[in-house]
Design a protein around this motif. Structure first.
Motif, PDB file in Angstrom:
ATOM      1  N   VAL A 175      35.791  48.271  36.004  1.00  9.67           N
ATOM      2  CA  VAL A 175      36.529  47.319  35.519  1.00  9.67           C
ATOM      3  C   VAL A 175      37.428  47.376  34.700  1.00  9.67           C
ATOM      4  CG1 VAL A 175      36.073  45.024  34.608  1.00  9.67           C
ATOM      5  CG2 VAL A 175      34.504  45.651  36.164  1.00  9.67           C
ATOM      6  N   LYS A 247      39.395  42.750  40.826  1.00 11.16           N
ATOM      7  CA  LYS A 247      39.067  43.792  40.171  1.00 11.16           C
ATOM      8  C   LYS A 247      37.818  44.131  40.755  1.00 11.16           C
ATOM      9  CE  LYS A 247      39.493  41.886  36.250  1.00 11.16           C
ATOM     10  NZ  LYS A 247      39.626  41.520  34.808  1.00 11.16           N
ATOM     11  N   SER A 597      33.405  41.975  39.197  1.00  7.53           N
ATOM     12  CA  SER A 597      33.970  42.257  37.837  1.00  7.53           C
ATOM     13  C   SER A 597      33.044  41.103  36.986  1.00  7.53           C
ATOM     14  CB  SER A 597      35.168  42.148  37.840  1.00  7.53           C
ATOM     15  OG  SER A 597      35.729  40.728  38.099  1.00  7.53           O
ATOM     16  N   SER A 599      30.834  41.570  34.553  1.00  3.19           N
ATOM     17  CA  SER A 599      30.368  42.472  33.385  1.00  3.19           C
ATOM     18  C   SER A 599      29.049  41.830  32.771  1.00  3.19           C
ATOM     19  CB  SER A 599      31.368  42.800  32.649  1.00  3.19           C
ATOM     20  OG  SER A 599      32.557  43.384  33.392  1.00  3.19           O
TER      21      SER A 599
END
Length: 680
Positions: A175, A247, A597, A599
């Motif tokens: 990422v 991403k 992505s 996270s």
């Protein structure tokens, strides 16, 4: 050979990390030595011939591995805030070692036997509430992580944990690499039409740094957000949006699709191995929500209340975009642009009008002043301790009597070595040992608009609330006052951890608070009353859509972690579409994928926990209602909040702490009222 300074007590002022003296080459050796020392401490506990007691087993275990924990904090914080290829390579090497060590502890039969002996005798031990909590936590730490498994299953667990630690690191690295590699290079000035002067200046500065002509827009928030909000060129907004939202989803060496599938399958397998139906069942057993059913019901109840409002807001936005620019179908890359235009029309308010009143230094002083008024804290900037980057600001925090409370690091601007977003973290926890109250070292890390050659860092209102949010977490860490490190500060149930951060955001909307720090960076004029009124009036603008967005992330998280079996999932994108079907307003974009992505759940600690932002909003709206009833700077209410919530860490059940502060359980109505989803 000289001793590695990471394996020694630091001989620094306030025992802070000696960042400038730490070389990357120190880490691997320091970790290995730290693990070796911690193992010796564990052996000391298990080989003790004396009968297991709370002190020689539970307490000894909590204080073991202190230096290893310190090394880990420094290293992994830098891997997030100031990383490079060398650090990332070390992270891939040390993560399996730490995972293995963690398993060595939880799967240590002799150690568990001692812990179990103390646990079984707990009713006769006359323990304090904090000691009871610690004992319960230590026992569950073993039983919930494989201590009761047969040997071959223990080995399987070790292998799963090792692989998971490496996969989540790789996910984050991908990422970050995706974010850093993309740039929208603009050479035609007309393509900047609509952008505020500060964003143009920032793009120019970025291009100069990269030794290019023209302007460069990146995927870093302070560059990306203004472009998506103000740029008239719809095609370029689309281009940037596609890059941002794809991403980890480009079928190249930075692709995260397989990693996502591996992570969810391994988490599910691990949960099953430990006797839990799903990863969410495992995680939520140690949360206020207790189980996935409660979370799903909570999110769906909110969805029912928010969806009609969100649909109405979306229709209004669609109508507005059609009237303004003849747009027939709103797309995701139109969201911020037309929302901002509509907000300006309805409230005559935009970030460019507000930003001059939110110079970063003034906002920092503002949050410090508010912390002083509420909790009696004083912040003194100091330059005699080491920092890991020149951008970092360092403060010594004291109370009204001048007693040392904490060290505070603040790191505000984007860099190539820093991951996106904003977070609070700890370099050293607070605890009490040998009659001494050892104070914490706390840090907040953000990605705010940088100063330019001609202007200081002027924050958007969203950045102001972000700073207050992270500072709320920091207060939770700074004001910690517990005996044991593992119960200190933010070491609380994950769906309670957002209460201190989210409650502090409320002060950003209050006249009494804004007048303390919102002054024009050139004239010194206090923010005008009409702007304060507009900030308050616009606080619920598109709140239905915002709520729907947060619910969609919570439901996506639960779909990955609470479903029957992820073995049957072959397409990340198809799975995500299914999870989003009840919350979707904009047409899907084939090139986009959120999960690759995301996270928070695949690299951070929010797996099966993303709902906690909304859960904690219920708590924070109810808590702030109390402040408003008595006065937003009421010392009485602030002291109750400090004594019963901020200082207590994870020493008691969060609902017990909350009720002690509030006198009752939280009422969800406070959140719905504040969000404008029900009548006040």
């Amino acid at each position: 050979m000289a001793k590695n300074l990471l394996n020694q007590k630091f001989s620094t002022k306030y025992n802070t990390a000696p960042f400038s003296k730490i070389e990357n080459s120190f880490y691997l050796e320091a970790f290995k030595k730290g693990i070796e020392d911690a193992k010796m401490e564990i052996d000391g506990i298990t080989n003790n011939p004396a009968t297991p007691t709370f002190k020689n087993t539970i307490e000894a275990l909590d204080f073991s591995g202190e230096q290893l924990n310190r090394i880990s904090s420094i290293f992994f914080n830098l891997n997030s805030a100031e990383t490079n290829e060398e650090i990332q390579k070390i992270a891939q090497e040390v993560s399996p070692l730490l995972s293995e060590f963690s398993n060595d502890v939880t799967l240590n039969e002799a150690l568990f036997k001692r812990v179990k002996a103390v646990y079984n005798a707990k009713d006769s031990l006359n323990l304090t509430t904090e000691q009871q909590t610690l004992l319960d936590k230590k026992y569950k730490g073993f039983s919930r992580n494989g201590a009761n498994l047969p040997d071959e299953k223990k080995q399987e667990l070790r292998e799963i944990d090792k692989e998971l630690s490496q996969l989540s690191l790789k996910f984050g690295e991908n990422v970050l690499a995706e974010t850093n590699k993309y740039e929208l290079h603009i050479t035609n000035e007309a393509d900047l039409d609509g952008l505020p002067e500060s964003a143009i200046e920032d793009a120019k500065q970025t291009a100069e740094q990269k030794e290019k002509e023209g302007w460069i827009i990146t995927l870093q928030y302070p560059s990306y957000v203004p472009f998506m909000t103000y740029a008239k060129n719809r095609e370029l907004r689309k281009k940037l949006s596609l890059a941002f939202a794809s991403k980890g989803f480009n079928n190249d060496e930075l692709d995260n699709q397989d990693i996502v599938l591996k992570i969810v399958k391994l988490r599910h397998k691990r949960a099953n191995l430990l006797g839990y139906k799903t990863h969410a069942h495992f995680v939520l057993e140690e949360r206020m929500a207790k189980n996935p059913e409660t979370v799903t019901t909570f999110l769906n109840d909110l969805l029912e209340k928010a969806k009609p409002a969100a649909k109405q807001e979306f229709d209004k936005l669609t109508e507005f975009a059609k009237e303004l620019d003849g747009i027939d179908q709103l797309q995701k890359w139109d969201a911020s642009y037309y929302s901002e235009k509509l907000k300006q029309k309805l409230f005559d308010l935009d970030d460019e009008k507000l930003k001059p009143y939110f110079k970063l230094e003034n906002v920092i002083n503002g949050v410090f002043t508010i912390a002083n008024k509420l909790f009696g804290l004083q912040f003194e900037e100091i330059n005699d301790i080491d920092k890991y980057h020149n951008d970092v600001l360092t403060y010594k925090v004291t109370d009204t009597e001048g007693n040392y409370i904490s060290i505070f690091y603040a790191d505000f601007f984007p860099r190539e070595g820093k991951r996106g977003g904003a977070w609070m973290t700890v370099y050293k926890p607070q605890y009490k040992k040998d009659g001494k109250n050892d104070r914490p070292h706390i840090s907040i890390v953000c990605n705010f608009t940088k100063p330019t050659k001609n202007k200081p860092s002027l924050l958007t209102f969203n950045e102001v609330t972000t700073l207050f949010h992270e500072f709320g977490h920091a207060l939770h860490g700074m004001l910690a006052n517990t005996t044991y490190p593992s119960l200190s500060g933010t070491s609380v149930f994950w769906d309670f951890v957002e209460l201190p951060s989210q409650v502090l955001e409320n002060w950003c909307f209050e006249k009494e608070a804004l007048e303390l720090f919102a002054t024009h960076y050139e004239t010194g004029e206090v923010i005008p009353m009409d702007l304060i009124e507009k900030i308050k009036a616009s606080a619920t603008f598109n709140e239905g859509m915002q709520t729907l967005r947060q619910i969609s992330f919570g439901l996506l998280d639960m779909s990955w972690h609470a479903g029957e079996s992820p073995e049957n999932i072959s397409s990340v994108k198809a799975h995500e579409l299914e999870a989003f079907k009840n919350t979707q307003l904009y047409p899907d974009v084939a090139e986009n994928c959120m999960s690759t992505s995301f996270s928070h759940i695949f690299q951070g600690g929010y797996s099966s926990g993303y709902y906690s932002y909304k859960w904690a909003e219920v708590l924070d709206a109810d808590a702030f209602e109390y402040f408003k009833e008595v006065g937003i700077f009421s010392k009485t209410v602030a002291t109750k909040f400090k004594d019963n919530v901020l200082s207590q860490g994870g020493t008691e059940d969060p609902m017990v702490l909350y009720k002690r502060f509030r006198g009752k359980e939280p009422e969800p109505e406070a959140l719905l009222k504040r969000a404008g989803l029900i009548e006040k």
